[in-house]
Design a protein around this motif. Structure first.
Motif, PDB file in Angstrom:
ATOM      1  N   ILE A 149      -6.023  59.299 -14.899  1.00 58.50           N
ATOM      2  CA  ILE A 149      -4.763  59.337 -14.157  1.00 58.50           C
ATOM      3  C   ILE A 149      -3.709  58.463 -14.832  1.00 58.50           C
ATOM      4  O   ILE A 149      -3.999  57.353 -15.271  1.00 58.50           O
ATOM      5  N   VAL A 150      -2.493  58.975 -14.898  1.00 56.89           N
ATOM      6  CA  VAL A 150      -1.325  58.147 -15.215  1.00 56.89           C
ATOM      7  C   VAL A 150      -0.363  58.275 -14.041  1.00 56.89           C
ATOM      8  O   VAL A 150       0.003  59.371 -13.636  1.00 56.89           O
ATOM      9  N   ARG A 151       0.026  57.130 -13.485  1.00 55.15           N
ATOM     10  CA  ARG A 151       0.971  57.111 -12.355  1.00 55.15           C
ATOM     11  C   ARG A 151       2.385  56.992 -12.919  1.00 55.15           C
ATOM     12  O   ARG A 151       2.788  55.943 -13.401  1.00 55.15           O
ATOM     13  N   SER A 152       3.106  58.089 -12.845  1.00 52.86           N
ATOM     14  CA  SER A 152       4.440  58.180 -13.431  1.00 52.86           C
ATOM     15  C   SER A 152       5.501  58.229 -12.341  1.00 52.86           C
ATOM     16  O   SER A 152       5.312  58.875 -11.307  1.00 52.86           O
ATOM     17  N   ASN A 153       6.627  57.561 -12.575  1.00 55.95           N
ATOM     18  CA  ASN A 153       7.715  57.656 -11.603  1.00 55.95           C
ATOM     19  C   ASN A 153       8.589  58.886 -11.840  1.00 55.95           C
ATOM     20  O   ASN A 153       9.617  59.066 -11.176  1.00 55.95           O
ATOM     21  N   HIS A 185      -4.158  63.468 -15.836  1.00 54.55           N
ATOM     22  CA  HIS A 185      -3.874  63.797 -14.438  1.00 54.55           C
ATOM     23  C   HIS A 185      -2.630  63.007 -14.043  1.00 54.55           C
ATOM     24  O   HIS A 185      -2.667  61.780 -13.977  1.00 54.55           O
ATOM     25  N   VAL A 186      -1.526  63.695 -13.805  1.00 52.56           N
ATOM     26  CA  VAL A 186      -0.262  63.026 -13.492  1.00 52.56           C
ATOM     27  C   VAL A 186      -0.114  62.870 -11.980  1.00 52.56           C
ATOM     28  O   VAL A 186      -0.159  63.848 -11.226  1.00 52.56           O
ATOM     29  N   VAL A 187       0.036  61.624 -11.549  1.00 49.78           N
ATOM     30  CA  VAL A 187       0.301  61.320 -10.142  1.00 49.78           C
ATOM     31  C   VAL A 187       1.700  60.715 -10.082  1.00 49.78           C
ATOM     32  O   VAL A 187       1.959  59.677 -10.701  1.00 49.78           O
ATOM     33  N   SER A 188       2.586  61.379  -9.360  1.00 49.55           N
ATOM     34  CA  SER A 188       4.007  61.049  -9.439  1.00 49.55           C
ATOM     35  C   SER A 188       4.606  60.653  -8.101  1.00 49.55           C
ATOM     36  O   SER A 188       4.300  61.250  -7.070  1.00 49.55           O
ATOM     37  N   SER A 189       5.473  59.670  -8.137  1.00 45.81           N
ATOM     38  CA  SER A 189       6.178  59.218  -6.950  1.00 45.81           C
ATOM     39  C   SER A 189       7.247  60.232  -6.550  1.00 45.81           C
ATOM     40  O   SER A 189       8.039  60.671  -7.378  1.00 45.81           O
ATOM     41  N   MET A 190       7.255  60.593  -5.270  1.00 42.14           N
ATOM     42  CA  MET A 190       8.276  61.511  -4.750  1.00 42.14           C
ATOM     43  C   MET A 190       8.454  61.230  -3.261  1.00 42.14           C
ATOM     44  O   MET A 190       7.744  61.784  -2.418  1.00 42.14           O
ATOM     45  N   MET A 213       0.070  74.143 -11.351  1.00 43.92           N
ATOM     46  CA  MET A 213      -0.162  75.541 -11.010  1.00 43.92           C
ATOM     47  C   MET A 213      -1.477  75.674 -10.227  1.00 43.92           C
ATOM     48  O   MET A 213      -2.428  74.927 -10.474  1.00 43.92           O
ATOM     49  N   PRO A 214      -1.534  76.626  -9.284  1.00 43.47           N
ATOM     50  CA  PRO A 214      -2.692  76.716  -8.374  1.00 43.47           C
ATOM     51  C   PRO A 214      -4.052  76.728  -9.067  1.00 43.47           C
ATOM     52  O   PRO A 214      -4.984  76.079  -8.609  1.00 43.47           O
ATOM     53  N   ASP A 215      -4.194  77.433 -10.176  1.00 46.06           N
ATOM     54  CA  ASP A 215      -5.492  77.538 -10.838  1.00 46.06           C
ATOM     55  C   ASP A 215      -5.583  76.702 -12.113  1.00 46.06           C
ATOM     56  O   ASP A 215      -6.509  76.862 -12.910  1.00 46.06           O
ATOM     57  N   SER A 216      -4.634  75.781 -12.289  1.00 42.68           N
ATOM     58  CA  SER A 216      -4.588  74.991 -13.511  1.00 42.68           C
ATOM     59  C   SER A 216      -5.454  73.738 -13.409  1.00 42.68           C
ATOM     60  O   SER A 216      -5.543  73.102 -12.359  1.00 42.68           O
ATOM     61  N   ASP A 217      -6.088  73.383 -14.528  1.00 37.54           N
ATOM     62  CA  ASP A 217      -6.835  72.125 -14.606  1.00 37.54           C
ATOM     63  C   ASP A 217      -5.914  70.948 -14.900  1.00 37.54           C
ATOM     64  O   ASP A 217      -6.363  69.798 -14.902  1.00 37.54           O
ATOM     65  N   LEU A 218      -4.647  71.224 -15.174  1.00 39.82           N
ATOM     66  CA  LEU A 218      -3.667  70.163 -15.409  1.00 39.82           C
ATOM     67  C   LEU A 218      -3.160  69.698 -14.051  1.00 39.82           C
ATOM     68  O   LEU A 218      -2.276  70.300 -13.440  1.00 39.82           O
ATOM     69  N   ARG A 219      -3.741  68.588 -13.568  1.00 41.23           N
ATOM     70  CA  ARG A 219      -3.494  68.144 -12.200  1.00 41.23           C
ATOM     71  C   ARG A 219      -2.147  67.435 -12.079  1.00 41.23           C
ATOM     72  O   ARG A 219      -1.811  66.556 -12.864  1.00 41.23           O
ATOM     73  N   LEU A 220      -1.402  67.831 -11.056  1.00 37.99           N
ATOM     74  CA  LEU A 220      -0.131  67.189 -10.729  1.00 37.99           C
ATOM     75  C   LEU A 220      -0.112  66.916  -9.231  1.00 37.99           C
ATOM     76  O   LEU A 220      -0.103  67.850  -8.422  1.00 37.99           O
ATOM     77  N   ASP A 221      -0.136  65.653  -8.866  1.00 34.77           N
ATOM     78  CA  ASP A 221      -0.096  65.243  -7.461  1.00 34.77           C
ATOM     79  C   ASP A 221       1.135  64.383  -7.215  1.00 34.77           C
ATOM     80  O   ASP A 221       1.617  63.690  -8.119  1.00 34.77           O
ATOM     81  N   LEU A 222       1.635  64.425  -5.993  1.00 36.01           N
ATOM     82  CA  LEU A 222       2.794  63.627  -5.608  1.00 36.01           C
ATOM     83  C   LEU A 222       2.383  62.549  -4.618  1.00 36.01           C
ATOM     84  O   LEU A 222       1.412  62.710  -3.879  1.00 36.01           O
TER      85      LEU A 222
END
Length: 355
Positions: A136-140, A163-168, A202-211
């Motif tokens: 995980i990288v926590r990106s602003n 795995h990008v976890v982003s502030s929103m 994307m729904p079926d992507s392994d490239l995780r993006l969480d907010l």
């Protein structure tokens, strides 16, 4: 477009609350000292959960520096452009040795804006070779558009399956900019669109993006599942943006959020909210039970919040240079009244709700 800086850090202003011991004095005094509210230790004794002990280590969370291109009003790190604390490559090498030998399955890089550490890319490249399951990288988000040298970050993240976890804070410009600074919303939307273009979220992507959502006032977050639906609907309809999960995180009463609570005369009311929302079932899964937090200078903490209060682990092993997982797993977790924030309602951790 640039982000308008609304203020400087507590540290830069030489504010009393920049000192961890001043924050701890407030958290231990007043309504807790006179018995009006029970201390966190007393509360978990009532539910037979004292002392709080670690379970199997799952997450190594590494703060690579407090420097940030934003100055958010709720920030528990008190990060900002004026913070110069940055992890050296020497300390990163010590972290890499631990990463190669740890039983943890998740590596969580945070800051500040971790991308602003001059050794960030080299560290990610080396750490990604260690075979950690979830990196995980926590990106602003705004850092991606802050300067041309960061424009290729979406491609860099994709290359290393980060795995990008982003502030929103919200799906609207007004509420987001109020908490994080003028211009943050538009830059965040642009960054999210660029991540989507690379396949992130994307729904079926392994490239995780969480907010990540933080309330922008003296109140607790709403139901995480319901908010996730609202975020997804609004961001898709307005901007065509997709993401995987929303994490709702309670603002803990430390650093700049504590400063806000005191200045707005909401401190006691907020602490009442936290104590009244105490949920014993959340205690078993708080992040300090499965996480070790490592500071920019290599000291070890039970969690990122304890790191900001300078509450080092209660262990013979206190620094990354002496790391011993077996010894660390045999310790009592350090607690104070800020811990109510992680055990209120559905609970809160860097991975969202816990109960």
């Amino acid at each position: 477009m640039s982000v308008t800086k609304t203020k400087t850090s507590l540290h830069k202003r030489h504010d009393d609350l920049a000192q961890a011991n001043k924050q701890l004095d407030i958290l231990s005094g007043g309504i807790f000292a006179d018995g009006e509210l029970p201390t966190f230790a007393k509360k978990i004794k009532e539910t037979n959960q004292f002392p709080l002990r670690p379970k199997k280590l799952e997450i190594l969370q590494i703060n690579v520096g407090y420097m940030c291109n934003q100055v958010c009003e709720h920030c528990h790190v008190d990060a900002g452009p004026d913070r110069k604390e940055i992890m050296t490559w020497e300390t990163m090498e010590q972290c890499l040795e631990v990463i190669k030998n740890t039983g943890a399955h998740t590596l969580d890089l945070t800051g500040g804006a971790p991308e602003m550490n001059p050794h960030f890319r080299r560290f990610v490249e080396e750490a990604s070779k260690a075979g950690i399951k979830d990196f995980i990288v926590r990106s602003n988000l705004t850092i991606i558009r802050a300067n041309k040298k960061y424009y290729d970050l979406p491609d860099f993240f994709k290359k290393h399956n980060v795995h990008v976890v982003s502030s929103m804070p919200h799906w609207t410009r007004g509420k987001t900019d109020k908490q994080r600074g003028e211009g943050v919303f538009d830059l965040s939307i642009k960054a999210l669109q660029e991540l989507n273009e690379r396949g992130y979220g994307m729904p079926d992507s392994d490239l995780r993006l969480d907010l990540v959502y933080n309330p922008n006032g003296a109140y607790l977050p709403s139901d995480q599942t319901g908010m996730e639906k609202d975020f997804k609907k609004a961001l898709m309809e307005d901007f065509g943006i997709q993401f995987h999960n929303l994490f709702a995180i309670t603002n803990l009463p430390i650093a700049r959020f504590l400063d806000y609570l005191i200045a707005s005369e909401n401190y006691e009311d907020y602490m009442y909210q936290l104590v009244e929302a105490y949920n014993p079932s959340a205690v078993a899964n708080v992040m300090c039970t499965n996480t070790i937090s490592i500071s920019w200078d290599g000291w070890l903490y039970d969690c990122d919040f304890n790191q900001m209060l300078d509450l080092k682990v209660n262990s013979k092993v206190k620094h990354i240079s002496d790391y011993n997982e077996d010894l660390l797993n045999d310790r009592d977790i350090i607690i104070s009244q800020h811990c109510y924030g992680c055990t209120a309602g559905a609970g809160s951790s860097c991975q969202g709700t816990v109960a």
